[in-house]
Design an enzyme around this catalytic site. Structure first.
Site, PDB file in Angstrom:
ATOM      1  N   LYS A 169     -14.079   9.067   2.115  1.00 12.83           N
ATOM      2  CA  LYS A 169     -15.084   7.577   1.927  1.00 12.83           C
ATOM      3  C   LYS A 169     -14.087   6.747   3.096  1.00 12.83           C
ATOM      4  O   LYS A 169     -13.417   6.042   2.815  1.00 12.83           O
ATOM      5  CB  LYS A 169     -14.770   7.184   0.799  1.00 12.83           C
ATOM      6  CG  LYS A 169     -15.832   6.361  -0.014  1.00 12.83           C
ATOM      7  CD  LYS A 169     -16.124   4.977   0.888  1.00 12.83           C
ATOM      8  CE  LYS A 169     -15.382   3.707   0.640  1.00 12.83           C
ATOM      9  NZ  LYS A 169     -15.736   2.608   1.556  1.00 12.83           N
ATOM     10  N   GLU A 244      -1.074   4.074   1.593  1.00  8.81           N
ATOM     11  CA  GLU A 244      -0.396   3.351   2.650  1.00  8.81           C
ATOM     12  C   GLU A 244      -1.113   1.872   2.719  1.00  8.81           C
ATOM     13  O   GLU A 244      -2.369   1.892   2.996  1.00  8.81           O
ATOM     14  CB  GLU A 244      -0.979   4.011   3.847  1.00  8.81           C
ATOM     15  CG  GLU A 244      -0.430   5.500   3.901  1.00  8.81           C
ATOM     16  CD  GLU A 244       0.926   5.654   4.254  1.00  8.81           C
ATOM     17  OE1 GLU A 244       1.558   4.414   4.515  1.00  8.81           O
ATOM     18  OE2 GLU A 244       1.585   6.711   4.226  1.00  8.81           O
ATOM     19  N   CYS A 278      -1.303  -2.960   9.962  1.00  2.62           N
ATOM     20  CA  CYS A 278      -0.553  -3.101   8.972  1.00  2.62           C
ATOM     21  C   CYS A 278       1.009  -3.253   9.103  1.00  2.62           C
ATOM     22  O   CYS A 278       1.725  -3.837   8.320  1.00  2.62           O
ATOM     23  CB  CYS A 278      -0.768  -1.853   7.941  1.00  2.62           C
ATOM     24  SG  CYS A 278      -0.814  -0.376   9.006  1.00  2.62           S
ATOM     25  N   GLU A 378      -0.213 -11.021   3.577  1.00  2.00           N
ATOM     26  CA  GLU A 378      -0.647 -10.567   4.743  1.00  2.00           C
ATOM     27  C   GLU A 378      -1.836 -11.212   5.205  1.00  2.00           C
ATOM     28  O   GLU A 378      -2.876 -11.275   4.494  1.00  2.00           O
ATOM     29  CB  GLU A 378      -1.081  -8.943   4.538  1.00  2.00           C
ATOM     30  CG  GLU A 378      -1.338  -8.534   5.733  1.00  2.00           C
ATOM     31  CD  GLU A 378      -1.977  -6.683   5.264  1.00  2.00           C
ATOM     32  OE1 GLU A 378      -2.659  -6.460   4.242  1.00  2.00           O
ATOM     33  OE2 GLU A 378      -1.119  -5.957   5.969  1.00  2.00           O
TER      34      GLU A 378
HETATM   35  P1  NAD Z   1      -9.710  -2.528   1.660  1.00  2.00           P
HETATM   36  O1  NAD Z   1      -8.505  -2.102   0.574  1.00  2.00           O
HETATM   37  O2  NAD Z   1     -10.480  -3.666   1.239  1.00  2.00           O
HETATM   38  O3  NAD Z   1     -10.536  -1.043   2.012  1.00  2.00           O
HETATM   39  C1  NAD Z   1      -9.938  -0.055   2.338  1.00  2.00           C
HETATM   40  C2  NAD Z   1     -10.907   1.080   1.903  1.00  2.00           C
HETATM   41  O4  NAD Z   1     -10.792   1.088   0.361  1.00  2.00           O
HETATM   42  C3  NAD Z   1     -12.437   0.934   2.279  1.00  2.00           C
HETATM   43  O5  NAD Z   1     -12.870   2.156   2.615  1.00  2.00           O
HETATM   44  C4  NAD Z   1     -13.028   0.357   0.896  1.00  2.00           C
HETATM   45  O6  NAD Z   1     -14.340   0.499   1.131  1.00  2.00           O
HETATM   46  C5  NAD Z   1     -12.378   1.015   0.071  1.00  2.00           C
HETATM   47  N1  NAD Z   1     -12.427   0.197  -1.176  1.00  2.00           N
HETATM   48  C6  NAD Z   1     -12.616  -0.804  -1.462  1.00  2.00           C
HETATM   49  N2  NAD Z   1     -12.725  -1.173  -2.866  1.00  2.00           N
HETATM   50  C7  NAD Z   1     -12.359  -0.011  -3.482  1.00  2.00           C
HETATM   51  C8  NAD Z   1     -12.417   0.247  -4.764  1.00  2.00           C
HETATM   52  N3  NAD Z   1     -12.430  -0.704  -5.869  1.00  2.00           N
HETATM   53  N4  NAD Z   1     -12.082   1.835  -5.110  1.00  2.00           N
HETATM   54  C9  NAD Z   1     -11.889   2.567  -4.003  1.00  2.00           C
HETATM   55  N5  NAD Z   1     -11.962   2.134  -2.866  1.00  2.00           N
HETATM   56  C10 NAD Z   1     -12.161   0.792  -2.329  1.00  2.00           C
HETATM   57  O7  NAD Z   1      -8.921  -2.673   3.182  1.00  2.00           O
HETATM   58  P2  NAD Z   1      -9.402  -2.922   4.292  1.00  2.00           P
HETATM   59  O8  NAD Z   1     -10.109  -4.486   4.535  1.00  2.00           O
HETATM   60  O9  NAD Z   1     -10.489  -1.869   4.820  1.00  2.00           O
HETATM   61  O10 NAD Z   1      -8.161  -2.870   5.579  1.00  2.00           O
HETATM   62  C11 NAD Z   1      -7.343  -3.870   5.617  1.00  2.00           C
HETATM   63  C12 NAD Z   1      -6.129  -3.435   4.962  1.00  2.00           C
HETATM   64  O11 NAD Z   1      -5.668  -1.946   5.117  1.00  2.00           O
HETATM   65  C13 NAD Z   1      -4.837  -4.250   5.201  1.00  2.00           C
HETATM   66  O12 NAD Z   1      -4.216  -4.385   3.827  1.00  2.00           O
HETATM   67  C14 NAD Z   1      -3.973  -3.299   6.088  1.00  2.00           C
HETATM   68  O13 NAD Z   1      -2.736  -3.732   5.616  1.00  2.00           O
HETATM   69  C15 NAD Z   1      -4.005  -2.263   5.320  1.00  2.00           C
HETATM   70  N6  NAD Z   1      -3.913  -1.059   6.125  1.00  2.00           N
HETATM   71  C16 NAD Z   1      -2.775  -0.160   5.692  1.00  2.00           C
HETATM   72  C17 NAD Z   1      -2.229   0.779   6.658  1.00  2.00           C
HETATM   73  C18 NAD Z   1      -0.996   1.469   6.556  1.00  2.00           C
HETATM   74  O14 NAD Z   1      -0.890   2.608   6.937  1.00  2.00           O
HETATM   75  N7  NAD Z   1      -0.240   1.090   5.483  1.00  2.00           N
HETATM   76  C19 NAD Z   1      -2.828   1.139   7.815  1.00  2.00           C
HETATM   77  C20 NAD Z   1      -4.135   0.200   8.285  1.00  2.00           C
HETATM   78  C21 NAD Z   1      -4.543  -0.675   7.369  1.00  2.00           C
END
Ligand code: NAD
Length: 472
Positions: A169, A244, A278, A378
């Site tokens: 997804k 992550e 991140c 963040e």
């Molecule tokens: P997000 O959590 O909003 O979304 C991530 C994914 O989860 C997307 O595909 C989204 O559609 C899905 N999602 C959203 N709501 C959901 C739910 N209720 N159930 C299941 N899936 C759901 O994050 P984002 O805005 O896409 O990305 C930014 C975030 O990702 C930042 O907080 C960043 O730090 C983190 N990030 C972490 C790493 C790491 O390796 N630690 C790497 C990159 C990004």
């Protein structure tokens, strides 16, 4: 305008049952560049059923067969790098240098999974018992927008290497990049159902994956808030979960550091991937005794950092991915001012010369402390906070006074001293005087930055269950 109206289930591009359309934007121009038709719960269930049906055969493939399939995936992904590069710039807005790396990383990470697989022992002896590592089942892989193809390929290659099948997804905001990578992976000719890609809303498709009893494992990269929700909804069926998540990583400049050397490094750590990283080093810890020297050095160095058009080769920082993200970052800049921090350089609004595009001025706050929200939350944009410390113990205490723990950088004139400080930082990864990356080493966070690890043998193990066999 590109209209994406297919998802990938059971080896075929199919029209989703879902009918909701989501607009895709060019973040540099704010123009709509396409639409994506989103999958719904029914599509997700079909994808899970396909992965479940493919699991018995795939889980019985040999290591050598899986290496061959992954090698084909690698070749197919290499073929699409130019197309992917264009989509990354257009849809995500990463500047040229960053997007070039992002276009080649997906193939590289498949190679890294192949290496991990080749050296992995699926059976070992423990006393009188034989321990057999078996794939957990169908994996649900949920990825964010800040490195779409990279996360898809990393999670998928690792899951497949372990013998799991997968439902992916990706972020709905990266549908053009996902489309290119899906077409490439399709060309690799893997057995139908082994991987399925369903782009849709997180609270629809992602939520169904997190809940569904036929998903045995979730690997999620994204925000801490969503990660916590996934743990809750997957608890009912005790899914194995790797998370992550976010970070608020410290860059610790020790008092023996040479400013001319470490200031550019600290800026690179903070502004990499336009601050949408991140691992970004967003808290810069400097010795109180040298605060004004560092303030001047940072203010001067930032005047050379260009936030602008991602297609311009001289651009360092591209636009934020969406209007929502831009508003969020602007909100944090206002918040920092309200909290009493001082804008050393940057501030609210777009950089000079731009009246459109979700661009942010590279911003550094000073006169700040570690209790302010700009130092604790963040921001996910090019906004950094300088925090002074009294002595080494104070620096370590401030660095560790956070709910996150993904990455840290220690910069020192004395490598041994840097290593000694690094050992005391609570984090998943710590770098001393370097930006080196080691794909064979585990990657992930402590505290609220995550659960479990990806990469290398640790990443592969996360898709396996040890089974103990004793023979009479
Ligand atoms: P997000 O959590 O909003 O979304 C991530 C994914 O989860 C997307 O595909 C989204 O559609 C899905 N999602 C959203 N709501 C959901 C739910 N209720 N159930 C299941 N899936 C759901 O994050 P984002 O805005 O896409 O990305 C930014 C975030 O990702 C930042 O907080 C960043 O730090 C983190 N990030 C972490 C790493 C790491 O390796 N630690 C790497 C990159 C990004």
């Amino acid at each position: 305008m590109q209209h994406i109206d297919k998802i990938y289930i059971n080896g075929e591009f199919v029209t989703p049952h879902g009918t909701e359309l989501f607009e895709l934007f060019n973040p540099a121009t704010e123009e709509v560049i396409g639409t994506v038709r989103m999958a719904d719960v029914e599509d997700t269930q079909r994808a899970i059923a396909a992965a479940k049906a493919a699991f018995p055969a795939w889980s019985c493939t040999t290591k050598q067969q899986r290496v061959e399939f992954l090698t084909r995936m690698h070749a197919a992904v290499v073929e699409c790098e130019n197309e992917l590069l264009e989509a990354i710039i257009e849809e995500y807005g990463a500047p040229v240098a960053r997007s070039s790396w992002m276009a080649t990383y997906p193939a590289d990470v498949i190679l890294q999974a192949i290496e991990a697989l080749e050296s992995f022992e699926f059976e070992e002896q423990a006393g009188a018992a034989q321990v057999i590592y078996s794939p957990v089942g169908v994996a649900g892989l949920i990825t964010p927008w800040n490195s779409d193809a990279g996360f898809i390929c990393n999670k998928l290659a690792t899951a497949l290497a372990a013998g799991c099948t997968a439902v992916i997804k990706p972020s709905e905001m990266s549908a053009m990049q996902t489309q290119i990578i899906t077409q490439a992976l399709h060309k690799a000719g893997l057995p139908a159902g082994v991987f399925n890609i369903v782009t849709g809303r997180g609270d629809v498709v992602g939520a169904e994956i997190s809940r569904h009893p036929d998903i045995a494992k979730i690997s999620f990269t994204g925000s801490t808030a969503v990660g916590k929700g996934i743990v809750e909804s997957s608890a009912a069926t005790l899914k194995r979960v790797t998370l992550e998540l976010g970070g608020k990583s410290p860059t610790i400049i020790l008092d023996d550091a040479d400013a001319a050397t470490v200031v550019p490094m600290a800026l690179m750590a903070g502004f990499g991937n336009s601050g949408q990283a991140c691992i970004a080093g967003t808290r810069i810890l400097v010795p109180q005794s040298r605060l004004s020297e560092f303030e001047q050095a940072f203010a001067f160095a930032v005047t050379y950092i260009k936030s602008g058009d991602p297609r311009d080769k001289s651009t360092d920082i591209g636009p934020m991915v969406s209007r929502k993200q831009w508003e969020r970052v602007q909100g944090y800049i206002r918040l920092g001012i309200e909290e009493g921090a001082k804008v050393l350089i940057g501030g609210e609004g777009r950089p000079q010369g731009f009246d459109k595009g979700w661009l942010v001025k590279p911003t550094i706050f000073t006169s700040a402390n570690n209790q302010m929200r700009i130092a604790r939350e963040e921001i996910f944009g090019p906004v950094l906070v300088i925090i002074p410390y009294l002595d080494e113990d104070d620096a370590i205490a401030i660095a560790n006074d956070t709910s996150y723990g993904l990455n840290a950088i220690v910069l020192s004139g004395d490598l041994q001293r840097g290593i000694s400080v690094a050992r005391q930082i609570e984090t998943g990864r710590v770098l001393v005087n370097t930006f080196a990356h080691e794909p064979k080493a585990p990657f992930g966070g402590v505290k609220q930055s995550g659960l479990g690890r990806e990469m290398g043998k640790w990443g592969l193990s996360a898709y396996l269950e040890p089974k103990t066999l004793l023979v009479g």
